[in-house]
Design an enzyme around this catalytic site. Structure first.
Site, PDB file in Angstrom:
ATOM      1  N   VAL A 190      -0.062   7.549  -2.435  1.00 16.14           N
ATOM      2  CA  VAL A 190       0.894   6.796  -3.261  1.00 16.14           C
ATOM      3  C   VAL A 190       1.857   6.031  -2.360  1.00 16.14           C
ATOM      4  O   VAL A 190       2.116   6.435  -1.237  1.00 16.14           O
ATOM      5  CB  VAL A 190       1.690   7.754  -4.175  1.00 16.14           C
ATOM      6  CG1 VAL A 190       0.754   8.425  -5.161  1.00 16.14           C
ATOM      7  CG2 VAL A 190       2.486   8.796  -3.407  1.00 16.14           C
ATOM      8  N   THR A 191       2.396   4.927  -2.893  1.00 20.14           N
ATOM      9  CA  THR A 191       1.953   4.302  -4.107  1.00 20.14           C
ATOM     10  C   THR A 191       0.967   3.187  -3.746  1.00 20.14           C
ATOM     11  O   THR A 191       1.023   2.633  -2.657  1.00 20.14           O
ATOM     12  CB  THR A 191       3.142   3.697  -4.908  1.00 20.14           C
ATOM     13  OG1 THR A 191       3.805   2.714  -4.092  1.00 20.14           O
ATOM     14  CG2 THR A 191       4.136   4.754  -5.297  1.00 20.14           C
TER      15      THR A 191
ATOM     16  N   ASP B  65       1.476   9.830   1.924  1.00 17.48           N
ATOM     17  CA  ASP B  65       2.774  10.107   1.271  1.00 17.48           C
ATOM     18  C   ASP B  65       2.724  10.885  -0.047  1.00 17.48           C
ATOM     19  O   ASP B  65       3.487  10.578  -0.978  1.00 17.48           O
ATOM     20  CB  ASP B  65       3.516   8.785   1.025  1.00 17.48           C
ATOM     21  CG  ASP B  65       3.819   8.015   2.297  1.00 17.48           C
ATOM     22  OD1 ASP B  65       3.427   8.476   3.385  1.00 17.48           O
ATOM     23  OD2 ASP B  65       4.430   6.936   2.206  1.00 17.48           O
TER      24      ASP B  65
ATOM     25  N   LYS C  82       6.771   1.702   5.510  1.00 15.44           N
ATOM     26  CA  LYS C  82       5.748   1.798   4.466  1.00 15.44           C
ATOM     27  C   LYS C  82       4.363   1.931   5.101  1.00 15.44           C
ATOM     28  O   LYS C  82       3.537   2.684   4.624  1.00 15.44           O
ATOM     29  CB  LYS C  82       5.798   0.562   3.559  1.00 15.44           C
ATOM     30  CG  LYS C  82       7.174   0.280   2.935  1.00 15.44           C
ATOM     31  CD  LYS C  82       7.701   1.467   2.158  1.00 15.44           C
ATOM     32  CE  LYS C  82       9.068   1.173   1.548  1.00 15.44           C
ATOM     33  NZ  LYS C  82       9.730   2.402   1.079  1.00 15.44           N
TER      34      LYS C  82
ATOM     35  N   GLN D 152     -12.249 -11.590  -2.660  1.00 18.88           N
ATOM     36  CA  GLN D 152     -12.657 -12.482  -1.564  1.00 18.88           C
ATOM     37  C   GLN D 152     -13.603 -11.785  -0.578  1.00 18.88           C
ATOM     38  O   GLN D 152     -13.437 -11.877   0.631  1.00 18.88           O
ATOM     39  CB  GLN D 152     -11.421 -13.016  -0.820  1.00 18.88           C
ATOM     40  CG  GLN D 152     -10.428 -13.736  -1.728  1.00 18.88           C
ATOM     41  CD  GLN D 152      -9.216 -14.202  -0.963  1.00 18.88           C
ATOM     42  OE1 GLN D 152      -9.308 -15.112  -0.157  1.00 18.88           O
ATOM     43  NE2 GLN D 152      -8.088 -13.567  -1.221  1.00 18.88           N
TER      44      GLN D 152
ATOM     45  N   GLU E 256       6.519   9.515   4.489  1.00 21.41           N
ATOM     46  CA  GLU E 256       7.581   8.528   4.744  1.00 21.41           C
ATOM     47  C   GLU E 256       8.906   9.291   4.786  1.00 21.41           C
ATOM     48  O   GLU E 256       9.160  10.145   3.927  1.00 21.41           O
ATOM     49  CB  GLU E 256       7.625   7.474   3.629  1.00 21.41           C
ATOM     50  CG  GLU E 256       8.714   6.418   3.859  1.00 21.41           C
ATOM     51  CD  GLU E 256       8.768   5.347   2.755  1.00 21.41           C
ATOM     52  OE1 GLU E 256       7.829   5.235   1.956  1.00 21.41           O
ATOM     53  OE2 GLU E 256       9.790   4.635   2.724  1.00 21.41           O
TER      54      GLU E 256
ATOM     55  N   CYS F 261       2.904   1.814  -0.035  1.00 27.22           N
ATOM     56  CA  CYS F 261       2.500   2.403   1.248  1.00 27.22           C
ATOM     57  C   CYS F 261       0.991   2.406   1.459  1.00 27.22           C
ATOM     58  O   CYS F 261       0.528   2.272   2.598  1.00 27.22           O
ATOM     59  CB  CYS F 261       3.094   3.797   1.395  1.00 27.22           C
ATOM     60  SG  CYS F 261       4.880   3.698   1.638  1.00 27.22           S
TER      61      CYS F 261
ATOM     62  N   LYS G 160       6.341   8.705   9.292  1.00 24.41           N
ATOM     63  CA  LYS G 160       6.523   7.258   9.467  1.00 24.41           C
ATOM     64  C   LYS G 160       7.851   6.823   8.848  1.00 24.41           C
ATOM     65  O   LYS G 160       8.216   7.277   7.771  1.00 24.41           O
ATOM     66  CB  LYS G 160       5.352   6.500   8.833  1.00 24.41           C
ATOM     67  CG  LYS G 160       5.171   6.728   7.344  1.00 24.41           C
ATOM     68  CD  LYS G 160       3.848   6.139   6.869  1.00 24.41           C
ATOM     69  CE  LYS G 160       3.648   6.258   5.392  1.00 24.41           C
ATOM     70  NZ  LYS G 160       4.559   5.496   4.558  1.00 24.41           N
TER      71      LYS G 160
HETATM   72  C1  C5J Z   1       5.433   4.710  -0.815  1.00 21.61           C
HETATM   73  C2  C5J Z   1       7.468   3.751  -1.613  1.00 21.61           C
HETATM   74  N1  C5J Z   1       4.978   5.823  -0.235  1.00 21.61           N
HETATM   75  N2  C5J Z   1       6.944   3.427  -2.799  1.00 21.61           N
HETATM   76  N3  C5J Z   1       6.767   4.450  -0.716  1.00 21.61           N
HETATM   77  O1  C5J Z   1       4.699   3.973  -1.443  1.00 21.61           O
HETATM   78  O2  C5J Z   1       8.603   3.440  -1.350  1.00 21.61           O
END
Ligand code: C5J
Length: 224
Positions: free
Chosen positions: A157-158, A24, A132, A202, A72, A162, A129
């Site tokens: 990102v972010t 993204d 996310k 973990q 996205e 996502c 997509k």
């Molecule tokens: C992504 C969002 N790409 N922050 N989307 O992280 O809504």
């Protein structure tokens, strides 16, 4: 093969079974007037990931690795956009509303495009997509299976939205995920740091965390 320094431990990775997944890196998240901005975020905070991503992208291409980009966004009629998602944010700047980069988070609009610095090549798949996670309602898994990919180097990102959702989905499907910390960014630096820590905690509950520098040095000493 490469030997990659990572947290929680070093990894041996077969590049022939590895894809670079760039999540993204779109104008809608990275530039003023897009979706990220419409939700009240300081979009300039994401720019720090561009140069490290560009370096990694160049190196992956030079090694002949599979590179996959994601975006996205939604169909112009918003038929794939859950009403609960569309309803968030100010009514004047919600998903589908007109903005300076076209309709917000809508496929085909200028804002939906990947930033110029990381523009995909014609032979690099771009996965559109609606959610996310990059596996949700997409053919990403099919592409990875067909190319016998077992490892994912993840940028984008972010970090906590996502990137995290995609890494969780990939981990459940059996992929080894290595998130390159400086190639990811968040509007919230504390979420970036915690998101990365959660991945490696973990014993690597979701995957591994490395960096563009560590990848570069691993690539420079790769063996057949
Ligand atoms: C992504 C969002 N790409 N922050 N989307 O992280 O809504």
């Amino acid at each position: 093969m490469i030997a990659l320094k990572a947290n929680p431990g070093a990894l041996q990775i077969d590049l022939a079974q590895t894809a670079l997944l760039i999540i993204d890196m779109q104008r809608d998240f990275m530039e003023p007037g897009g979706f990220g901005d419409s939700l009240g975020n300081d979009v300039s905070r994401l720019r720090v990931a561009i140069e490290p991503c560009r370096r990694v992208l160049r190196a992956a291409r030079a090694k002949g690795m599979l590179v996959i980009h994601t975006r996205e966004g939604h169909r112009p009629d918003l038929s794939d956009a859950p009403p609960a998602k569309v309803a968030r944010g100010k009514p004047s700047s919600r998903i589908g509303a007109p903005g300076p980069m076209g309709r917000i988070l809508v496929r085909g609009e200028p804002g939906h495009g990947i930033i110029e610095e990381l523009a995909p090549l014609d032979n690099e798949p771009v996965v559109d997509k609606p959610g996310k996670g990059a596996f949700y309602q997409t053919d990403l898994e099919l592409m990875l299976r067909n190319r016998r990919i077992a490892n994912l180097l993840v940028c984008g990102v972010t970090t906590e939205v996502c990137v995290h959702t995609t890494v969780r989905e990939a981990n459940d499907r059996g992929y080894i995920c290595v998130v390159l910390a400086d190639c990811c960014a968040s509007y919230f630096p504390e979420f970036h740091a915690t998101g990365l820590a959660m991945i490696a905690a973990q014993g690597g509950i979701f995957g591994w965390v490395s960096s563009s520098d560590d990848l570069m040095s691993a690539l420079s000493t790769s063996t057949a």
